[in-house]
Design an enzyme around this catalytic site. Sequence first.
Site, PDB file in Angstrom:
ATOM      1  CG  HIS A   1      -2.070  -0.904   1.146  1.00 12.42           C
ATOM      2  ND1 HIS A   1      -3.231  -0.704   1.846  1.00 12.42           N
ATOM      3  CD2 HIS A   1      -2.262  -2.045   0.444  1.00 12.42           C
ATOM      4  CE1 HIS A   1      -4.093  -1.669   1.567  1.00 12.42           C
ATOM      5  NE2 HIS A   1      -3.513  -2.507   0.729  1.00 12.42           N
TER       6      HIS A   1
ATOM      7  CE1 TYR B   1      -4.981   3.628   9.095  1.00 10.28           C
ATOM      8  CE2 TYR B   1      -5.373   3.557  11.465  1.00 10.28           C
ATOM      9  CZ  TYR B   1      -4.663   3.131  10.352  1.00 10.28           C
ATOM     10  OH  TYR B   1      -3.663   2.211  10.509  1.00 10.28           O
TER      11      TYR B   1
ATOM     12  N   PRO C   1      -3.229   0.230  19.238  1.00 10.72           N
ATOM     13  CG  PRO C   1      -5.012  -1.168  18.712  1.00 10.72           C
ATOM     14  CD  PRO C   1      -4.389  -0.434  19.848  1.00 10.72           C
TER      15      PRO C   1
ATOM     16  CE  LYS D   1       4.764   3.243  13.365  1.00 10.85           C
ATOM     17  NZ  LYS D   1       4.646   2.726  12.013  1.00 10.85           N
TER      18      LYS D   1
ATOM     19  CE1 TYR E   1      -0.839   3.668   9.697  1.00 10.79           C
ATOM     20  CE2 TYR E   1       0.057   2.914   7.597  1.00 10.79           C
ATOM     21  CZ  TYR E   1      -0.880   2.818   8.614  1.00 10.79           C
ATOM     22  OH  TYR E   1      -1.850   1.843   8.547  1.00 10.79           O
TER      23      TYR E   1
HETATM   24  P1  FAD Z   1       3.050 -11.997  21.379  1.00  7.16           P
HETATM   25  O1  FAD Z   1       2.583 -12.047  19.993  1.00  7.16           O
HETATM   26  O2  FAD Z   1       2.061 -11.680  22.444  1.00  7.16           O
HETATM   27  O3  FAD Z   1       3.725 -13.398  21.683  1.00  7.16           O
HETATM   28  C1  FAD Z   1       4.051 -13.809  22.989  1.00  7.16           C
HETATM   29  C2  FAD Z   1       3.973 -15.321  23.064  1.00  7.16           C
HETATM   30  O4  FAD Z   1       4.384 -15.747  24.362  1.00  7.16           O
HETATM   31  C3  FAD Z   1       2.573 -15.830  22.869  1.00  7.16           C
HETATM   32  O5  FAD Z   1       2.559 -16.846  21.898  1.00  7.16           O
HETATM   33  C4  FAD Z   1       2.173 -16.352  24.235  1.00  7.16           C
HETATM   34  O6  FAD Z   1       1.264 -17.451  24.171  1.00  7.16           O
HETATM   35  C5  FAD Z   1       3.510 -16.744  24.809  1.00  7.16           C
HETATM   36  N1  FAD Z   1       3.551 -16.787  26.270  1.00  7.16           N
HETATM   37  C6  FAD Z   1       2.959 -15.928  27.141  1.00  7.16           C
HETATM   38  N2  FAD Z   1       3.226 -16.278  28.398  1.00  7.16           N
HETATM   39  C7  FAD Z   1       3.998 -17.376  28.341  1.00  7.16           C
HETATM   40  C8  FAD Z   1       4.584 -18.215  29.317  1.00  7.16           C
HETATM   41  N3  FAD Z   1       4.399 -17.961  30.614  1.00  7.16           N
HETATM   42  N4  FAD Z   1       5.325 -19.263  28.907  1.00  7.16           N
HETATM   43  C9  FAD Z   1       5.503 -19.524  27.590  1.00  7.16           C
HETATM   44  N5  FAD Z   1       4.963 -18.770  26.622  1.00  7.16           N
HETATM   45  C10 FAD Z   1       4.225 -17.707  26.986  1.00  7.16           C
HETATM   46  N6  FAD Z   1      -0.928  -4.590  16.855  1.00  7.16           N
HETATM   47  C11 FAD Z   1      -1.228  -3.901  15.774  1.00  7.16           C
HETATM   48  O7  FAD Z   1      -0.343  -3.213  15.245  1.00  7.16           O
HETATM   49  N7  FAD Z   1      -2.505  -3.963  15.251  1.00  7.16           N
HETATM   50  C12 FAD Z   1      -3.491  -4.741  15.819  1.00  7.16           C
HETATM   51  O8  FAD Z   1      -4.607  -4.800  15.321  1.00  7.16           O
HETATM   52  C13 FAD Z   1      -3.191  -5.460  16.965  1.00  7.16           C
HETATM   53  N8  FAD Z   1      -4.141  -6.251  17.568  1.00  7.16           N
HETATM   54  C14 FAD Z   1      -3.812  -6.927  18.696  1.00  7.16           C
HETATM   55  C15 FAD Z   1      -4.766  -7.719  19.353  1.00  7.16           C
HETATM   56  C16 FAD Z   1      -4.467  -8.390  20.551  1.00  7.16           C
HETATM   57  C17 FAD Z   1      -5.532  -9.217  21.245  1.00  7.16           C
HETATM   58  C18 FAD Z   1      -3.169  -8.263  21.085  1.00  7.16           C
HETATM   59  C19 FAD Z   1      -2.831  -8.956  22.389  1.00  7.16           C
HETATM   60  C20 FAD Z   1      -2.224  -7.510  20.412  1.00  7.16           C
HETATM   61  C21 FAD Z   1      -2.521  -6.829  19.232  1.00  7.16           C
HETATM   62  N9  FAD Z   1      -1.566  -6.044  18.542  1.00  7.16           N
HETATM   63  C22 FAD Z   1      -1.881  -5.359  17.456  1.00  7.16           C
HETATM   64  C23 FAD Z   1      -0.196  -5.963  18.956  1.00  7.16           C
HETATM   65  C24 FAD Z   1       0.697  -6.959  18.207  1.00  7.16           C
HETATM   66  O9  FAD Z   1      -0.053  -8.072  17.827  1.00  7.16           O
HETATM   67  C25 FAD Z   1       1.813  -7.303  19.172  1.00  7.16           C
HETATM   68  O10 FAD Z   1       2.590  -6.131  19.342  1.00  7.16           O
HETATM   69  C26 FAD Z   1       2.696  -8.475  18.731  1.00  7.16           C
HETATM   70  O11 FAD Z   1       1.969  -9.678  18.839  1.00  7.16           O
HETATM   71  C27 FAD Z   1       3.959  -8.543  19.584  1.00  7.16           C
HETATM   72  O12 FAD Z   1       4.624  -9.753  19.366  1.00  7.16           O
HETATM   73  P2  FAD Z   1       5.367 -10.503  20.544  1.00  7.16           P
HETATM   74  O13 FAD Z   1       6.007 -11.668  19.926  1.00  7.16           O
HETATM   75  O14 FAD Z   1       6.178  -9.519  21.290  1.00  7.16           O
HETATM   76  O15 FAD Z   1       4.236 -10.936  21.556  1.00  7.16           O
HETATM   77  C1  DHB Z   2      -4.616  -3.238  11.200  1.00  9.30           C
HETATM   78  C2  DHB Z   2      -4.417  -3.039  12.537  1.00  9.30           C
HETATM   79  C3  DHB Z   2      -4.059  -1.800  12.993  1.00  9.30           C
HETATM   80  O1  DHB Z   2      -3.849  -1.607  14.303  1.00  9.30           O
HETATM   81  C4  DHB Z   2      -3.926  -0.740  12.117  1.00  9.30           C
HETATM   82  O2  DHB Z   2      -3.603   0.476  12.600  1.00  9.30           O
HETATM   83  C5  DHB Z   2      -4.122  -0.947  10.776  1.00  9.30           C
HETATM   84  C6  DHB Z   2      -4.482  -2.213  10.319  1.00  9.30           C
HETATM   85  C7  DHB Z   2      -4.998  -4.581  10.713  1.00  9.30           C
HETATM   86  O3  DHB Z   2      -5.145  -5.486  11.549  1.00  9.30           O
HETATM   87  O4  DHB Z   2      -5.172  -4.770   9.515  1.00  9.30           O
END
Ligand code: FAD
Ligand code: DHB
Length: 385
Positions: free
Chosen positions: A72, A197, A289, A293, A381
């Site tokens: 995009h 948005y 979100p 980021k 962005y």
């Molecule tokens: P995570 O993806 O959370 O991975 C952590 C992993 O550790 C998980 O698999 C978990 O099961 C595991 N874990 C936890 N505790 C333990 C333990 N005690 N022992 C072993 N394993 C464990 N960001 C956006 O930009 N847009 C979005 O729309 C968006 N939606 C989101 C929706 C939700 C519900 C959440 C929670 C986050 C969202 N985010 C979004 C943020 C983005 O998804 C996260 O920043 C990203 O997942 C970060 O990756 P990570 O690997 O640091 O953590």
């Molecule tokens: C999506 C999530 C976001 O938080 C955003 O700012 C834009 C797109 C998505 O899940 O597609």
Amino acid sequence: MRTQVGIIGAGPAGLLLSHLLHLRGISSVVLEKRSRDHVERRVRAGVLEQGTVDTLVEAGVGERLLREGLPHHGIELRYDGAGHRIPFEKLVPGRRITVYGQQEVVKDLIAARLAAGGDVRFEVEDVALHGLETERPYLTFGGERLDCDVIAGCDGFHGVSRPSIPEGVLSVYEREYPFAWLGILARVAPSSEELIYTRTERGFALHSMRTPEVSRFYLQVPAGERVEEWPDERIWAELKARLESVPGFALATGEIMEKGVTPMRAFVAEPMQYGRLYLAGDAAHIVPPTGAKGLNLAVADVRVLTRALAAYFEHGSAGLLDGYSRACLRRVWRAQHFSWWMTTLLHTFEDDDAYARRLQLSYLDYVTSSEAAATTLAENYVGMP
Ligand code: FAD
Ligand code: DHB
């Protein structure tokens, strides 16, 4: 059992770290609490910065991303009955974002780790961290013990790594927002080529997508809202009420495949390290979100940590590891500010008075009419270098 880097969590941060370390000849074991099926199905973020795409492609896990991801070159800001495009190609030439679901990134990384004989363990219970202040830290889980040189806490916001750091070490900065996002995935072709948005008096809405056949939407809802309060008809009615605020725009609807409520929160724990433990991704910081980021920050942390661990294991030099937190936090705080700014610009706050609403509209008018202001949005962005 022994490994060089014990990684807790098989989200994007933990899996990518394990993969990048493998490419450098550094061994790791990933311990994940949930099942493989669960982590591969968890619908979350979808916007990848150019730097994130480059990292995945250079690491050899970008083949499907390049094939199926949707590049995009702009987004639309919609408010007050009109849409305004923020054109990345003009404001930040050569930089773009790619829409590709987080769970697809996770699937690609798991496949790459397993194909390379990587040790990723799912459904591991009771992970605990020990000896973080010593040169021989170790992990225990399900009656087993894993000795490590270094531990990487990639276990997200609710993980065990950050709480294992003794009290008084971390400074925590946080903010809870008085609203949440209801997110859905729907089997319907996107009604727009680019993300929309939208700010309305009814609240914020976002039209995103995953594939030419699957759309992703978010609605601002009150904090603590339960999914059960949102039957499909109510979701579509509210999305239409918010997104069809522009004459001539009709939102296509379809089967809702997935629904979830995400709390809106900002959080930073500093420093992102303690002894032989290094935190990466959501384990150390959360952003609301709106700026897309979270996932990109996790990847950026892992890039920095990989370089630091490589210097340590290849040359015995600990300088980069010592400076890990400081190297990450600059980007983390830029993303915190940008996410706060986008959130404030586009959501309705219950205690806002009429004056505050006019200020918000004035700022939106500025961002969509001044090249300087639009460039500020665009460069943040698509991702700061
Ligand atoms: P995570 O993806 O959370 O991975 C952590 C992993 O550790 C998980 O698999 C978990 O099961 C595991 N874990 C936890 N505790 C333990 C333990 N005690 N022992 C072993 N394993 C464990 N960001 C956006 O930009 N847009 C979005 O729309 C968006 N939606 C989101 C929706 C939700 C519900 C959440 C929670 C986050 C969202 N985010 C979004 C943020 C983005 O998804 C996260 O920043 C990203 O997942 C970060 O990756 P990570 O690997 O640091 O953590
Ligand atoms: C999506 C999530 C976001 O938080 C955003 O700012 C834009 C797109 C998505 O899940 O597609």
